[in-house]
Write an enzyme that holds these catalytic residues in place. Structure first.
Site, mmCIF file in Angstrom:
data_model
loop_
_atom_site.group_PDB
_atom_site.id
_atom_site.type_symbol
_atom_site.label_atom_id
_atom_site.label_comp_id
_atom_site.label_asym_id
_atom_site.label_seq_id
_atom_site.Cartn_x
_atom_site.Cartn_y
_atom_site.Cartn_z
ATOM 1 N N CYS A 197 13.400 11.370 6.851
ATOM 2 C CA CYS A 197 13.344 11.079 8.286
ATOM 3 C C CYS A 197 14.712 11.253 8.942
ATOM 4 C CB CYS A 197 12.802 9.673 8.526
ATOM 5 S SG CYS A 197 13.729 8.368 7.704
ATOM 6 N N VAL B 11 0.594 7.472 13.072
ATOM 7 C CA VAL B 11 0.078 6.305 12.352
ATOM 8 C C VAL B 11 0.835 5.049 12.762
ATOM 9 C CG1 VAL B 11 -0.294 5.287 10.073
ATOM 10 C CG2 VAL B 11 -0.685 7.735 10.431
ATOM 11 N N GLY B 12 2.152 5.174 12.943
ATOM 12 C CA GLY B 12 2.957 4.024 13.333
ATOM 13 C C GLY B 12 2.475 3.385 14.624
ATOM 14 N N LYS C 219 0.874 -1.173 0.000
ATOM 15 C CA LYS C 219 0.000 0.000 0.000
ATOM 16 C C LYS C 219 0.917 1.231 0.000
ATOM 17 C CE LYS C 219 -2.392 3.443 2.277
ATOM 18 N NZ LYS C 219 -2.110 4.454 1.228
ATOM 19 N N GLU D 157 9.153 17.009 14.799
ATOM 20 C CA GLU D 157 9.624 16.822 13.428
ATOM 21 C C GLU D 157 8.853 17.750 12.493
ATOM 22 O OE1 GLU D 157 10.867 13.076 10.693
ATOM 23 O OE2 GLU D 157 8.833 13.027 11.481
ATOM 24 N N GLY E 132 6.543 5.829 8.228
ATOM 25 C CA GLY E 132 5.653 6.977 8.187
ATOM 26 C C GLY E 132 5.671 7.731 9.501
ATOM 27 N N SER E 133 4.586 8.407 9.801
ATOM 28 C CA SER E 133 4.525 9.260 10.979
ATOM 29 C C SER E 133 4.403 8.445 12.264
ATOM 30 C CB SER E 133 3.328 10.208 10.876
ATOM 31 O OG SER E 133 2.108 9.493 11.015
ATOM 32 N N ASN E 134 4.774 9.080 13.384
ATOM 33 C CA ASN E 134 4.660 8.405 14.678
ATOM 34 C C ASN E 134 3.211 8.105 15.028
ATOM 35 O OD1 ASN E 134 7.446 9.573 14.823
ATOM 36 N ND2 ASN E 134 7.350 8.630 16.846
ATOM 37 N N GLU F 288 9.229 2.211 11.264
ATOM 38 C CA GLU F 288 10.241 3.262 11.149
ATOM 39 C C GLU F 288 9.495 4.584 11.052
ATOM 40 O OE1 GLU F 288 13.322 3.139 11.697
ATOM 41 O OE2 GLU F 288 13.424 0.952 11.849
#
Length: 488
Positions: A289, A237-238, A180, A390, A233-235, A255
């Site tokens: 990142c 969503v992670g 995806k 970030e 991706g972002s924290n 990551e």
């Protein structure tokens, strides 16, 4: 180079076929350098499309894992050859869709070729060890077995390299894949998938479904037939990925963000440090990142460093990444542009001094894109928002310190721990930094951004799930250990 003008609709790739989403919906992918230009239309898929891809991957996995690892590696070699033949075309698409300069896009695509060839070679390496048994008549050894179906969720900032560095090891170790990609760069992802299709992978081994994260991404998190999820991706969503995978017992790899520091010691080569700070912080419009975000400079060299930095930043050319003279392209989307501008406003509001940039660029034809000027702040303290969060944009925060010890303490004073670098000629400074910095990627006299493909990559603290990608470390995530005891 001729810019492609064709606007076509790109399909999902499921069970070896290019298929339209069951929703019958598509959405445009636009050029961030010229928002009126549509790069292509991509599928806005639904859960039924994901279910079909997972079912195909599950059905293909038994046959795929029974192939020898060298045979699986041969398919990766073919994919590498197909990608290499189309390198400039795919790089051009990446620049038009994501905004990074054409030179950077070509470099990233070439890296994708190298990653495929590296993991093709991994098919010839050992996958276990013989272990002495206390029973003299027995043989005990370990082997590694694939997880099964792996869901791959990737971001827009590296639309070739990141999907490939996740898919290639997953495939060579015997897993099947459902990708995806980020919707913002789904045209580039589709062209990468065309290279896998050209390589002749058996139907169902490699699949791609495009669509919103709330539907396709969440569907991967929740799907009972996906045994592993690898995410960049972002924290925010992670964390959802990790919690969802944990709830149903799936393996996951995350990551996420970084707030990466560069320390400039009193004995640093200032020209080298300035060049690396600009390259690490501002290339790809700061959308890495591992990008340099905080520049922590010893008081004895602060003023000359700042002077050299500002002189070089002022010379950077911002524009369309397809133009030869462009050094920095636009932000990847209007949302990302607004995010960067909001952080700049917070920096000013919290008392940091704006030295250059700090605004959207709208002159000389740039009003058609999502451009922001390279930005440098000073007078930044560790408690400010721009020193903690970030930004993912071309913003550098200068922080003056009195010692290396203070520099390392400030460098560690964030929730992230991905990448960090120091510029010094002093061995004691180097060793203190290597030992005390909280980062998964530690670089001495080199920019914070980037890692070689054969080396493990990943962060500490909230930058990752403490797993590692790339190199031989990838086998740890994409396989499980099977311990075997044999007695005649």
């Amino acid at each position: 180079m001729t810019v492609t003008t064709e606007t076509k609709t790109y399909l999902n790739f499921v069970n070896g076929e290019w298929t339209q989403a069951t929703t019958q919906q598509v959405e445009p992918s636009i050029n961030p350098a010229k928002k009126s230009e549509i790069v292509g239309y991509v599928q806005k898929s639904g859960k039924a499309d994901l279910d079909a891809a997972v079912a195909a991957a599950k059905a293909a996995q038994r046959m795929w894992r029974k192939l020898s690892a060298p045979a699986r590696g041969d398919y990766l070699h073919k994919a590498a050859n197909a990608l290499e033949k189309r390198l400039e075309e795919i790089a051009e698409t990446m620049t038009r869709e994501m905004g990074k300069t054409f030179a950077e896009a070509k470099g990233e695509t070439a890296r994708g070729v190298a990653i495929l060839r590296y993991y093709a070679g991994e098919g010839m390496r050992k996958v276990g060890d013989v272990i002495p048994s206390t029973d003299s008549e027995a043989l005990m050894f370990t082997s590694r077995v694939p997880l099964g179906v792996v869901g791959v969720i990737t971001p827009w900032n590296f639309p070739v390299a990141i999907p490939i560095w996740k898919m290639a090891p997953a495939l060579v170790y015997g897993n099947t894949v459902v990708l995806k990609p980020a919707q913002e760069t789904a045209v580039t992802a589709a062209k990468v998938m065309e290279c896998f299709a050209e390589a002749g992978f058996p139907a169902g081994v490699v699949n791609m479904v495009t669509g919103p994260g709330s539907v396709i991404g969440q569907g991967i998190i929740d799907h009972p037939d996906i045994q592993g999820i690898t995410f960049t991706g972002s924290n925010e969503v992670g964390k959802r990925v990790g919690m969802g995978a944990l709830a149903r017992g799936a393996k996951y790899q995350l990551e996420m963000g970084g707030k990466n520091p560069v320390i400039v010691a009193a004995d640093a080569d200032l020209d080298l440090a300035v060049d690396a700070t600009i390259s690490g912080g501002l290339r790809s419009t700061g959308q890495k990142c591992t990008a340099t975000s905080r520049v922590i400079v010893h008081k004895d060299v602060y003023e000359p460093f700042k002077e050299k930095l500002l002189a070089k930043v002022s010379q950077l050319t911002v524009g369309n990444g397809l133009q030869d003279h462009t050094w920095m392209g636009p932000c990847a989307s209007e949302n990302q542009l607004q995010t960067v501008l909001s952080y700049i406003e917070k920096g000013i509001a919290e008392g940091a001094s704006l030295l250059c940039g700090g605004r959207q660029l709208t002159e000389d034809g740039l009003e058609e894109g999502f451009y922001v000027a390279p930005t440098v702040f000073e007078g930044v303290t560790s408690d400010m928002t721009i020193a903690q969060e970030e930004i993912f944009g071309p913003v550098l925060a200068l922080i003056k310190v009195n010692s290396i010890e203070e520099a390392i303490e400030i460098a560690n004073d964030v929730r992230f721990g991905l990448s960090a670098s120091i510029f010094t000629q002093n061995l004691a400074n180097m060793l203190a930094f290597i030992n005390d910095i909280d980062a998964g990627l530690v670089r001495v006299n080199a920019e914070s951004a980037g890692v070689e493909l054969q080396a493990p990559f990943g962060g500490m603290k909230q930058s990752s799930s403490h797993s590692r990608e790339q190199g031989q470390a990838a086998i740890e995530f994409f396989t499980s250990i099977k311990t075997v005891f044999v007695k005649p």
